[in-house]
Enzyme design. Structure first.
Site, PDB file in Angstrom:
ATOM      1  N   HIS A  84      56.003  35.704  39.516  1.00 30.79           N
ATOM      2  CA  HIS A  84      56.258  36.544  38.351  1.00 30.79           C
ATOM      3  C   HIS A  84      57.143  35.766  37.398  1.00 30.79           C
ATOM      4  O   HIS A  84      58.020  35.020  37.840  1.00 30.79           O
ATOM      5  CB  HIS A  84      56.956  37.841  38.793  1.00 30.79           C
ATOM      6  CG  HIS A  84      56.891  38.906  37.756  1.00 30.79           C
ATOM      7  ND1 HIS A  84      57.775  38.953  36.706  1.00 30.79           N
ATOM      8  CD2 HIS A  84      56.032  39.943  37.592  1.00 30.79           C
ATOM      9  CE1 HIS A  84      57.456  39.981  35.931  1.00 30.79           C
ATOM     10  NE2 HIS A  84      56.406  40.602  36.454  1.00 30.79           N
ATOM     11  N   ASP A 108      51.109  43.792  41.750  1.00 29.43           N
ATOM     12  CA  ASP A 108      49.639  43.775  41.794  1.00 29.43           C
ATOM     13  C   ASP A 108      49.093  43.404  43.153  1.00 29.43           C
ATOM     14  O   ASP A 108      47.915  43.621  43.429  1.00 29.43           O
ATOM     15  CB  ASP A 108      49.100  42.785  40.752  1.00 29.43           C
ATOM     16  CG  ASP A 108      49.346  43.303  39.363  1.00 29.43           C
ATOM     17  OD1 ASP A 108      49.127  44.494  39.157  1.00 29.43           O
ATOM     18  OD2 ASP A 108      49.766  42.520  38.504  1.00 29.43           O
TER      19      ASP A 108
HETATM   20  N1  ACO Z   1      50.123  30.492  43.466  1.00 30.27           N
HETATM   21  C1  ACO Z   1      50.458  29.183  43.624  1.00 30.27           C
HETATM   22  N2  ACO Z   1      51.402  28.542  42.896  1.00 30.27           N
HETATM   23  C2  ACO Z   1      52.034  29.275  41.953  1.00 30.27           C
HETATM   24  C3  ACO Z   1      51.740  30.649  41.714  1.00 30.27           C
HETATM   25  C4  ACO Z   1      50.747  31.246  42.515  1.00 30.27           C
HETATM   26  N3  ACO Z   1      50.424  32.546  42.344  1.00 30.27           N
HETATM   27  N4  ACO Z   1      52.530  31.111  40.715  1.00 30.27           N
HETATM   28  C5  ACO Z   1      53.282  30.070  40.325  1.00 30.27           C
HETATM   29  N5  ACO Z   1      52.999  28.963  41.076  1.00 30.27           N
HETATM   30  C6  ACO Z   1      53.669  27.652  41.010  1.00 30.27           C
HETATM   31  C7  ACO Z   1      53.241  26.848  39.793  1.00 30.27           C
HETATM   32  O1  ACO Z   1      52.142  26.004  40.093  1.00 30.27           O
HETATM   33  C8  ACO Z   1      54.503  26.075  39.499  1.00 30.27           C
HETATM   34  O2  ACO Z   1      54.606  25.024  40.434  1.00 30.27           O
HETATM   35  P1  ACO Z   1      55.305  23.618  40.023  1.00 30.27           P
HETATM   36  O3  ACO Z   1      56.729  23.953  39.694  1.00 30.27           O
HETATM   37  O4  ACO Z   1      55.150  22.741  41.222  1.00 30.27           O
HETATM   38  O5  ACO Z   1      54.546  23.113  38.823  1.00 30.27           O
HETATM   39  C9  ACO Z   1      55.624  27.053  39.822  1.00 30.27           C
HETATM   40  O6  ACO Z   1      55.063  27.931  40.822  1.00 30.27           O
HETATM   41  C10 ACO Z   1      56.076  27.877  38.631  1.00 30.27           C
HETATM   42  O7  ACO Z   1      54.940  28.492  38.069  1.00 30.27           O
HETATM   43  P2  ACO Z   1      54.775  28.850  36.535  1.00 30.27           P
HETATM   44  O8  ACO Z   1      53.325  29.090  36.237  1.00 30.27           O
HETATM   45  O9  ACO Z   1      55.503  27.867  35.676  1.00 30.27           O
HETATM   46  O10 ACO Z   1      55.586  30.213  36.480  1.00 30.27           O
HETATM   47  P3  ACO Z   1      55.429  31.311  35.420  1.00 30.27           P
HETATM   48  O11 ACO Z   1      56.677  32.083  35.464  1.00 30.27           O
HETATM   49  O12 ACO Z   1      54.973  30.779  34.117  1.00 30.27           O
HETATM   50  O13 ACO Z   1      54.175  32.149  36.026  1.00 30.27           O
HETATM   51  C11 ACO Z   1      52.751  33.857  36.684  1.00 30.27           C
HETATM   52  C12 ACO Z   1      54.179  33.463  36.344  1.00 30.27           C
HETATM   53  C13 ACO Z   1      51.804  33.599  35.484  1.00 30.27           C
HETATM   54  C14 ACO Z   1      52.725  35.348  36.990  1.00 30.27           C
HETATM   55  C15 ACO Z   1      52.255  33.021  37.901  1.00 30.27           C
HETATM   56  O14 ACO Z   1      53.143  33.185  38.978  1.00 30.27           O
HETATM   57  C16 ACO Z   1      50.840  33.389  38.320  1.00 30.27           C
HETATM   58  O15 ACO Z   1      49.877  32.875  37.733  1.00 30.27           O
HETATM   59  N6  ACO Z   1      50.683  34.275  39.360  1.00 30.27           N
HETATM   60  C17 ACO Z   1      49.395  34.746  39.780  1.00 30.27           C
HETATM   61  C18 ACO Z   1      48.891  35.804  38.831  1.00 30.27           C
HETATM   62  C19 ACO Z   1      49.603  37.133  39.006  1.00 30.27           C
HETATM   63  O16 ACO Z   1      49.771  37.622  40.108  1.00 30.27           O
HETATM   64  N7  ACO Z   1      49.980  37.732  37.863  1.00 30.27           N
HETATM   65  C20 ACO Z   1      50.605  39.062  37.848  1.00 30.27           C
HETATM   66  C21 ACO Z   1      51.946  39.039  37.249  1.00 30.27           C
HETATM   67  S1  ACO Z   1      52.711  40.621  37.444  1.00 30.27           S
HETATM   68  C22 ACO Z   1      52.122  41.577  36.206  1.00 30.27           C
HETATM   69  O17 ACO Z   1      51.646  41.167  35.187  1.00 30.27           O
HETATM   70  C23 ACO Z   1      52.250  43.031  36.431  1.00 30.27           C
END
Ligand code: ACO
Length: 428
Positions: A305, A363
Site C-alpha cells: 500500500h 482488497d
Molecule cells: N508484490 C511484489 N512486490 C511489490 C508489491 C507487490 N504487491 N508491491 C510493492 N512491491 C515492491 C516493489 O517492486 C518495490 O520493490 P523495490 O524497492 O525492490 O523496487 C517496493 O515493493 C516498493 O513498491 P512501490 O511500487 O514503489 O510502492 P508503492 O507505494 O508505489 O506501491 C502499490 C503501492 C501500487 C499498492 C503496490 O504495492 C502494488 O502494486 N500492490 C498490488 C496492487 C494492490 O493490491 N493495490 C491495492 C492498493 S489498496 C487500495 O487501493 C484500496
C-alpha cells in the site's frame, strides 16, 4: 509561539518556508511561495505532497491507524452502520437519534432514479464492464439535476451529496441487472441501505424479496471499511475535477474512472484472479518467486500500500468479516480462502515482503468476501465505488466550503526538446 520555518537555498536565494502544524501526523512545509519565482518542487506520485487541508480522515501508515473525524475504523466498523459513518464524513459528527432518522429518511427518499435513466443502459453492450457503465450513468446524472447545480447554495451542495449516496446502489444494481438481461429492481423503503442494495442486485419481480440480514450486515461493514481513505488517487481525482467548479456528478464519475485501475480499486478483482491463477498451495512458492523477480511484471495483488507500511487495519476487520460470511453461506472450506490464508502467512514471513513492509491490504480479503456474497467479480470495484461515494462527496463538499475554491494545477519538470523551428514537410 514563533513561526517554525524551513530554510531553502536555491539559485542564490534563501527562502523561509513556513512549517504548518497538523493536529495529528507530520507538520507540512508550505512551498506555495516558490511559484512566484518560477521555482517548483518535484514529487512524482505525490509521495511527499500534502495536496490540501482536510478534517475528514487521518492515516498513520507506519502504525496501521485509520481515523474518520477522529474515530478509529475498528470502533466504527463494530459500533456503527454505514449511513452513520456517511453522516460522520459529511457532517463531521456521528448522528444522534433524530439526526439519524432524518438522514436515513433523506437517503431512502432519494434512491429512485429518473425513469429516463434506464434508457441510457440500452445504449451499452450487455457485456460492457460495469465500471464503464458507471462512469457514464453517474456522469449523466448531472443532466437530470441541472437546475440544482448552483453551488453557492449550501442546500444544493447537500442535496447533491444525498442524491449521490442514495442513487449509487440503485445504479450499481441496474448495471448488474442489465448485464444479465433481467428487469431493473426498484428499491424498497423499509429495507436499510445494504439490504436494499442486495435486494436490487439479486431479487426478481416474480419472487418475494429475501435478503439475508447477516449478509446485509457484512456488506454494511465492507462499505464502512471502504467509505473514505484520505487523499488517495480517486479522491484526489474528485478534488481535482471539483477544483474547476465542475458539478459533483461529473467529479464522482471522474473518481470512478480513477478507482477502476488495478493499482487502486481494481485490486480486489485482480486479487481474486491471481488466487485462481495460483490455483493451489503447491504453486505458492512459484508465484512468490515471480513477485520478487524484478524482470517479471507479476505482483502479489492485495499486498502493499502506498501509505500503510504496516498491516492495513481494514484488512484485519475484513479477514474476520470474510470468515463470518463464508460461515453463513456454508463455504468455510472455500479453497480460495484457504489459499489466501496460506499465501498471507508465507508472504508475511518472507524477507522480501518483510523488508519492504508489504502487508495484505483491504482488497486481499474483500474479493473473496464479495464473491461469497454472490457478487460477480466485475462488480467488485462497483461495490467499492458505491461505498467510496460517501468519502468522495464529503471531500468534495469540504473543498467547496473552503473560503476560496483553488484551481488544482500542478506544474512539471520539462524534459522535452528545446525551442526549434518547424521545418517544411519535405525536410521532416
Ligand atoms: N508484490 C511484489 N512486490 C511489490 C508489491 C507487490 N504487491 N508491491 C510493492 N512491491 C515492491 C516493489 O517492486 C518495490 O520493490 P523495490 O524497492 O525492490 O523496487 C517496493 O515493493 C516498493 O513498491 P512501490 O511500487 O514503489 O510502492 P508503492 O507505494 O508505489 O506501491 C502499490 C503501492 C501500487 C499498492 C503496490 O504495492 C502494488 O502494486 N500492490 C498490488 C496492487 C494492490 O493490491 N493495490 C491495492 C492498493 S489498496 C487500495 O487501493 C484500496
Amino acid at each position: 509561539m514563533a513561526e517554525k520555518i524551513a530554510k531553502l537555498n536555491m539559485n542564490g536565494k534563501e527562502y523561509d518556508l513556513p512549517i504548518l502544524e497538523s493536529t495529528l501526523g507530520p507538520d507540512v512545509v508550505k512551498v506555495s511561495e516558490l511559484a512566484k519565482d518560477a521555482t517548483f518542487t518535484f514529487d512524482p506520485g505525490y509521495n511527499s505532497t500534502a495536496s490540501c487541508e482536510s478534517k475528514i480522515t487521518f492515516i498513520d501508515g507506519s502504525n496501521g491507524i485509520l481515523l474518520h473525524r477522529g474515530y478509529p475504523i475498528e470502533q466504527l466498523a463494530e459500533k456503527c452502520e454505514f449511513l452513520e459513518v456517511a453522516h460522520l464524513l459529511l457532517h463531521g459528527e456521528l448522528p444522534n437519534k433524530n439526526q439519524k432518522n432524518s438522514f436515513y429518511n433523506d437517503i431512502t427518499h432519494h434512491t429512485l432514479v429518473h425513469e429516463q435513466i434506464p434508457r441510457f443502459f440500452s445504449g451499452f453492450r450487455r457485456d460492457a464492464h460495469p465500471m464503464a457503465i458507471m462512469v457514464g450513468v453517474v456522469g449523466a446524472l448531472s443532466a437530470f439535476y441541472h437546475t440544482d447545480l448552483d453551488f453557492s447554495s449550501q442546500k444544493n451542495l447537500m442535496l447533491a451529496a444525498l442524491r449521490l449516496i442514495a442513487k449509487m446502489p440503485t445504479l450499481a444494481a441496474m448495471t448488474y441487472k442489465y448485464s444479465l438481461g433481467q428487469p431493473f429492481i426498484y428499491p424498497i423503503n423499509n429495507l436499510d441501505y445494504a439490504e436494499n442494495f442486495l435486494h436490487m442486485m439479486f431479487s426478481l419481480p416474480t419472487e418475494e424479496t429475501n435478503v439475508n440480514p447477516v449478509l446485509a450486515k457484512a456488506l454494511d461493514k465492507i462499505m464502512i471499511l471502504h467509505a473514505d481513505h484520505e487523499q488517495n488517487a480517486s479522491t484526489s481525482t474528485v478534488r481535482m475535477a471539483g477544483s474547476t467548479g465542475a458539478n459533483p456528478f461529473a467529479c464522482i464519475a471522474a473518481g470512478i474512472g480513477a478507482l477502476w485501475g488495478p493499482a487502486h480499486g481494481g485490486a480486489n478483482e485482480a486479487c481474486l484472479n491471481m488466487l485462481e491463477t495460483i490455483g493451489d498451495e503447491g504453486q505458492i512458492d512459484k508465484y512468490i518467486k515471480k513477485a520478487k523477480d524484478k524482470d517479471d511484471p507479476f505482483r502479489l495483488m492485495g499486498f502493499g500500500h502506498r501509505v500503510y507500511k504496516n498491516y492495513d487495519p481494514r484488512a484485519k476487520i475484513m479477514q474476520k468479516t470474510c470468515h463470518d460470511v463464508l460461515e453463513t453461506v456454508g463455504a468455510k472450506d472455500d479453497p480460495l480462502f484457504k489459499l489466501a490464508m496460506k499465501l498471507e502467512k508465507i508472504a508475511l514471513e518472507d524477507e522480501y515482503f518483510v523488508d519492504r513492509k508489504l502487508y495484505p491490504n483491504v482488497d486481499f480479503y474483500s474479493g473473496i468476501t464479495l464473491r461469497a456474497l454472490g457478487v460477480p467479480r466485475n462488480m467488485f470495484t462497483v461495490f467499492f465505488a458505491v461505498a467510496r461515494t460517501a468519502g468522495w462527496i464529503s471531500q468534495w463538499l469540504e473543498m467547496h466550503n473552503e473560503p476560496t475554491l483553488k484551481l488544482a494545477r500542478p506544474r512539471q519538470r520539462y524534459l522535452g526538446a528545446t525551442e526549434r523551428d518547424v521545418p517544411p514537410i519535405d525536410k521532416r
